[in-house]
Design a protein around this motif. Structure first.
Motif, PDB file in Angstrom:
ATOM      1  N   LEU A 189       1.302  -1.272  -0.552  1.00 33.47           N
ATOM      2  CA  LEU A 189      -0.118   0.210  -0.359  1.00 33.47           C
ATOM      3  C   LEU A 189       1.196   0.872   0.471  1.00 33.47           C
ATOM      4  CD1 LEU A 189      -2.348   1.365   0.515  1.00 33.47           C
ATOM      5  CD2 LEU A 189      -2.873   1.227   2.809  1.00 33.47           C
ATOM      6  N   ILE A 190       0.906   1.775  -1.175  1.00 32.90           N
ATOM      7  CA  ILE A 190       1.544   3.224  -1.249  1.00 32.90           C
ATOM      8  C   ILE A 190       0.335   4.179  -1.315  1.00 32.90           C
ATOM      9  CG2 ILE A 190       2.825   4.409  -2.121  1.00 32.90           C
ATOM     10  CD1 ILE A 190       3.683   2.172  -3.590  1.00 32.90           C
ATOM     11  N   THR A 191       0.661   5.785  -0.395  1.00 33.41           N
ATOM     12  CA  THR A 191      -0.760   6.272   0.033  1.00 33.41           C
ATOM     13  C   THR A 191       0.294   7.319   0.350  1.00 33.41           C
ATOM     14  OG1 THR A 191      -2.668   6.895   1.084  1.00 33.41           O
ATOM     15  CG2 THR A 191      -1.136   5.561   2.396  1.00 33.41           C
ATOM     16  N   ASP A 192      -0.297   8.837   0.410  1.00 38.65           N
ATOM     17  CA  ASP A 192      -0.678   9.903   0.759  1.00 38.65           C
ATOM     18  C   ASP A 192      -1.603  10.268   2.192  1.00 38.65           C
ATOM     19  OD1 ASP A 192      -1.943  10.382  -0.609  1.00 38.65           O
ATOM     20  OD2 ASP A 192      -0.970  12.172  -1.645  1.00 38.65           O
ATOM     21  N   ASN A 193      -2.339   9.291   1.963  1.00 38.59           N
ATOM     22  CA  ASN A 193      -3.916   9.525   3.017  1.00 38.59           C
ATOM     23  C   ASN A 193      -3.474   8.691   4.603  1.00 38.59           C
ATOM     24  OD1 ASN A 193      -6.221   9.400   4.102  1.00 38.59           O
ATOM     25  ND2 ASN A 193      -6.981   8.879   2.085  1.00 38.59           N
TER      26      ASN A 193
ATOM     27  N   ALA B 230      -2.447   2.062  -4.833  1.00 44.25           N
ATOM     28  CA  ALA B 230      -2.235   3.221  -5.002  1.00 44.25           C
ATOM     29  C   ALA B 230      -3.215   4.174  -3.889  1.00 44.25           C
ATOM     30  CB  ALA B 230      -1.557   4.284  -5.883  1.00 44.25           C
ATOM     31  N   VAL B 231      -2.745   4.726  -3.121  1.00 43.54           N
ATOM     32  CA  VAL B 231      -4.085   5.595  -3.113  1.00 43.54           C
ATOM     33  C   VAL B 231      -4.188   7.776  -2.725  1.00 43.54           C
ATOM     34  CG1 VAL B 231      -5.991   6.093  -1.180  1.00 43.54           C
ATOM     35  CG2 VAL B 231      -5.253   3.893  -2.041  1.00 43.54           C
ATOM     36  N   SER B 232      -4.711   8.102  -3.330  1.00 47.93           N
ATOM     37  CA  SER B 232      -4.351   8.988  -3.385  1.00 47.93           C
ATOM     38  C   SER B 232      -5.097  10.293  -4.555  1.00 47.93           C
ATOM     39  CB  SER B 232      -2.627   9.716  -4.254  1.00 47.93           C
ATOM     40  OG  SER B 232      -2.399  10.985  -3.817  1.00 47.93           O
ATOM     41  N   ASP B 233      -5.513  11.237  -3.904  1.00 49.53           N
ATOM     42  CA  ASP B 233      -5.896  12.031  -4.960  1.00 49.53           C
ATOM     43  C   ASP B 233      -5.374  13.534  -5.369  1.00 49.53           C
ATOM     44  OD1 ASP B 233      -8.080  10.642  -4.316  1.00 49.53           O
ATOM     45  OD2 ASP B 233      -8.691  12.026  -2.295  1.00 49.53           O
ATOM     46  N   ASP B 234      -4.040  13.907  -4.765  1.00 43.21           N
ATOM     47  CA  ASP B 234      -3.330  14.559  -5.624  1.00 43.21           C
ATOM     48  C   ASP B 234      -2.692  13.929  -7.249  1.00 43.21           C
ATOM     49  OD1 ASP B 234      -1.410  15.951  -6.102  1.00 43.21           O
ATOM     50  OD2 ASP B 234       0.061  15.478  -4.064  1.00 43.21           O
ATOM     51  N   PRO B 235      -2.389  14.774  -8.064  1.00 46.37           N
ATOM     52  CA  PRO B 235      -1.998  14.443  -9.054  1.00 46.37           C
ATOM     53  C   PRO B 235      -0.633  14.817  -9.756  1.00 46.37           C
ATOM     54  CG  PRO B 235      -3.453  16.783  -9.192  1.00 46.37           C
ATOM     55  CD  PRO B 235      -3.792  15.800  -8.204  1.00 46.37           C
ATOM     56  N   VAL B 236      -0.135  15.468  -9.087  1.00 49.56           N
ATOM     57  CA  VAL B 236       1.021  15.306  -8.287  1.00 49.56           C
ATOM     58  C   VAL B 236       1.945  13.794  -8.213  1.00 49.56           C
ATOM     59  CG1 VAL B 236       3.880  16.752  -8.261  1.00 49.56           C
ATOM     60  CG2 VAL B 236       1.386  18.030  -8.280  1.00 49.56           C
ATOM     61  N   PHE B 237       1.416  13.369  -6.834  1.00 49.11           N
ATOM     62  CA  PHE B 237       1.787  11.373  -6.255  1.00 49.11           C
ATOM     63  C   PHE B 237       1.578  11.169  -7.554  1.00 49.11           C
ATOM     64  CE2 PHE B 237       0.396   8.382  -4.403  1.00 49.11           C
ATOM     65  CZ  PHE B 237       1.682   8.461  -3.269  1.00 49.11           C
ATOM     66  N   LEU B 238       0.011  10.733  -8.075  1.00 48.21           N
ATOM     67  CA  LEU B 238      -0.502  10.356  -9.066  1.00 48.21           C
ATOM     68  C   LEU B 238       0.626   9.783 -10.142  1.00 48.21           C
ATOM     69  CD1 LEU B 238      -3.667  10.367  -8.791  1.00 48.21           C
ATOM     70  CD2 LEU B 238      -2.414   8.641  -7.957  1.00 48.21           C
ATOM     71  N   ALA B 239       1.003  11.240 -10.922  1.00 45.56           N
ATOM     72  CA  ALA B 239       2.138  11.502 -12.326  1.00 45.56           C
ATOM     73  C   ALA B 239       3.207  10.993 -11.007  1.00 45.56           C
ATOM     74  CB  ALA B 239       2.114  12.746 -12.685  1.00 45.56           C
TER      75      ALA B 239
ATOM     76  N   LEU C  95      -3.674  -1.247  -8.366  1.00 45.99           N
ATOM     77  CA  LEU C  95      -4.874  -0.676  -8.189  1.00 45.99           C
ATOM     78  C   LEU C  95      -4.876   0.634  -7.680  1.00 45.99           C
ATOM     79  CD1 LEU C  95      -6.899  -3.246  -5.711  1.00 45.99           C
ATOM     80  CD2 LEU C  95      -7.232  -2.853  -7.875  1.00 45.99           C
ATOM     81  N   ILE C  96      -4.953   1.654  -8.645  1.00 47.97           N
ATOM     82  CA  ILE C  96      -5.233   3.201  -8.271  1.00 47.97           C
ATOM     83  C   ILE C  96      -6.629   3.193  -7.813  1.00 47.97           C
ATOM     84  CG2 ILE C  96      -4.664   4.867  -9.305  1.00 47.97           C
ATOM     85  CD1 ILE C  96      -2.869   4.100 -11.136  1.00 47.97           C
TER      86      ILE C  96
ATOM     87  N   LEU D 177      -8.101   1.053 -12.286  1.00 49.57           N
ATOM     88  CA  LEU D 177      -8.231   2.477 -12.045  1.00 49.57           C
ATOM     89  C   LEU D 177     -10.059   2.426 -11.018  1.00 49.57           C
ATOM     90  CD1 LEU D 177      -8.035   5.122 -11.690  1.00 49.57           C
ATOM     91  CD2 LEU D 177      -9.195   5.659 -13.744  1.00 49.57           C
ATOM     92  N   LEU D 178      -9.595   2.666  -9.097  1.00 51.43           N
ATOM     93  CA  LEU D 178     -11.088   2.610  -8.963  1.00 51.43           C
ATOM     94  C   LEU D 178     -11.338   4.143  -9.001  1.00 51.43           C
ATOM     95  CD1 LEU D 178     -10.229   0.080  -6.158  1.00 51.43           C
ATOM     96  CD2 LEU D 178     -11.145  -0.286  -8.676  1.00 51.43           C
ATOM     97  N   GLN D 179     -12.027   4.402  -9.324  1.00 53.44           N
ATOM     98  CA  GLN D 179     -12.750   6.549  -9.194  1.00 53.44           C
ATOM     99  C   GLN D 179     -13.761   6.538  -8.463  1.00 53.44           C
ATOM    100  OE1 GLN D 179     -15.804   8.206 -10.808  1.00 53.44           O
ATOM    101  NE2 GLN D 179     -14.983   9.968 -10.170  1.00 53.44           N
TER     102      GLN D 179
END
Length: 436
Positions: free
Chosen positions: A57-61, A117-126, A145-146, A169-171
């Motif tokens: 699990l890689i996240t900024d949450n 990967a769990v994040s709502d930050d576009p910079v983090f995901l890029a 899983l993103i 992709l999980l939106q």
């Protein structure tokens, strides 16, 4: 004045109370969302098992960290928390690249891995999309899983990662409960192409399938549209190269080799529905690391994404496995090292070599003790014991040493003894002449 001050104080107290209540319910809402995300991950792991997944699990949450123990991963969970909402891409890249490097070590010692990967930050995901491939966190057997609440049309920077990996992709949307749309991006699709909606999920209804496509289906087994795959290869005179018209691209030529490797890739292309563009490396080699630390040859082209496939009989080494994925071996060959053997040396003491000096010493000591016991009766008086003749006792000792069976007493058979000695000398001389 007193009434105005009292009114102002009461107003400030009411504002602080409202802000506190809002912050409390905001915290509760975030915690509820984190719990719902964990429920979603558990539902996917249960619906698409992979023989006992290990989850990275890689996240900024931060809120997810309180619910990691609830993730139903049979082989455990590895968590990498990175700082989020950093607008400087260089800082995010520095932090995330280190975390991905550590996660890759964890992936290498695990049997089957699902990266989340769990994040709502576009910079983090890029940054994650770039370094997960370049840092070799994602390999052919890894699932991805993103999970994000960003709109799909804003995720063009992770298109290649979603298309070329075994990923979903999980939106997410929150209105007010968690609702999730699950997408799969088809291989070699053009940027901006809408992904395929597989299912939706909500805490109350669970999964609702939107197509016949299942989770983590084999999307590379048969490509939906016929893409052009770049294949790196090296042709030699033995391969008998032939130039033909490219049937997929009229007016273009294609050089093929009349060998089993070319037949194999053409058969794979026909069954998987893709066309081939052949390219060759400048050095005409399989690939190695040069003095500058750069990869050369066909492996270098795959590593730099100048080619999709490298066609050849590669030796699979640990250092090559760090930068490229290999198929199951189609041919296994063995090599041996030959060295000149020394000429045999004939020595009359060769019979001593099978045993160590300590063993021979023990045998001689035991034989000496046996001879002493056998010869002891010879020293006794005739009246007290029927003495054994000295020659017979000595013959028995020699028979035991030479491991010979019991035979007739020689009794002064001198000719027989001389014949045996001469035969042994003759045999030793002939053997020495033959080997020399």
């Amino acid at each position: 004045m007193a009434n105005a001050a009292t009114t102002l104080a009461l107003t400030l107290l009411a504002v602080n109370f409202c802000l506190g209540v809002a912050a409390y319910f905001s915290t509760v809402g975030v915690d509820v969302r984190a719990a719902a995300i964990v429920d979603l991950l558990n539902a996917i792991l249960k619906a698409a098992p992979q023989h006992g997944d290990f989850v990275i699990l890689i996240t900024d949450n931060w809120s997810l960290l309180d619910h990691v123990a609830e993730v139903a991963a049979p082989r455990g969970v590895g968590v990498f928390k990175e700082a989020g909402n950093i607008q400087d891409a260089n800082v995010t890249q520095a932090q995330l690249s280190q975390g991905i490097g550590q996660a890759r070590k964890l992936r290498q010692v695990s049997w089957s891995v699902t990266v989340v990967a769990v994040s709502d930050d576009p910079v983090f995901l890029a940054v994650f999309a770039k370094w997960s491939l370049e840092g070799r966190l994602l390999v052919w057997s890894t699932r991805l899983l993103i999970l994000t609440d960003l709109p799909v049309h804003h995720l063009h920077y992770i298109h290649n990662t979603l298309a070329m990996t075994n990923s979903m992709l999980l939106q997410c949307t929150y209105d007010p409960s968690l609702r999730v749309k699950i997408y799969i991006q088809l291989p070699y699709s053009q940027p901006g192409t809408q992904p395929v909606t597989v299912a939706t999920w909500s805490p109350g209804k669970g999964f609702v399938m939107k197509s016949s496509t299942s989770f983590y289906f084999e999307k590379f087994s048969r490509l939906s549209h016929r893409p052009r795959v770049v294949v790196s290869r090296v042709l030699t005179r033995i391969d008998a190269p032939v130039t033909i018209d490219d049937p997929d691209y009229p007016g273009e030529k294609k050089v093929i080799g009349l060998n089993k490797k070319n037949n194999m890739i053409e058969t794979i292309a026909a069954n998987m529905n893709f066309s081939i563009k052949y390219v060759e490396p400048g050095d005409g080699q399989c690939g190695k690391i040069d003095s500058d630390g750069e990869w050369t040859g066909m492996i270098g082209m795959v590593y730099r994404q100048e080619a999709d496939i490298a066609l050849g009989l590669f030796t699979i080494t640990p250092i090559r496995n760090e930068v490229a994925d290999f198929t199951y071996p189609v041919e296994i060959s063995y090599m041996g090292i030959l060295a000149a053997r020394r000429r045999p040396e004939v020595t009359p003491w060769g019979f001593l070599l099978p045993l160590t000096p300590v063993v021979w010493m023990g045998i001689l000591v035991a034989l000496g003790m046996y001879m002493a016991v056998m010869l002891a009766p010879s020293c006794l008086p005739v009246e007290s014991l029927n003495r054994t003749r000295l020659f017979t006792s000595a013959s028995n000792c020699a028979r035991v040493l030479l491991q010979q069976g019991e035979s007739e007493h020689l009794q002064n058979n001198i000719l027989r003894t001389v014949a045996i000695i001469m035969w042994n000398c003759f045999t030793w001389s002939v053997n020495r002449y033959i080997f020399e």
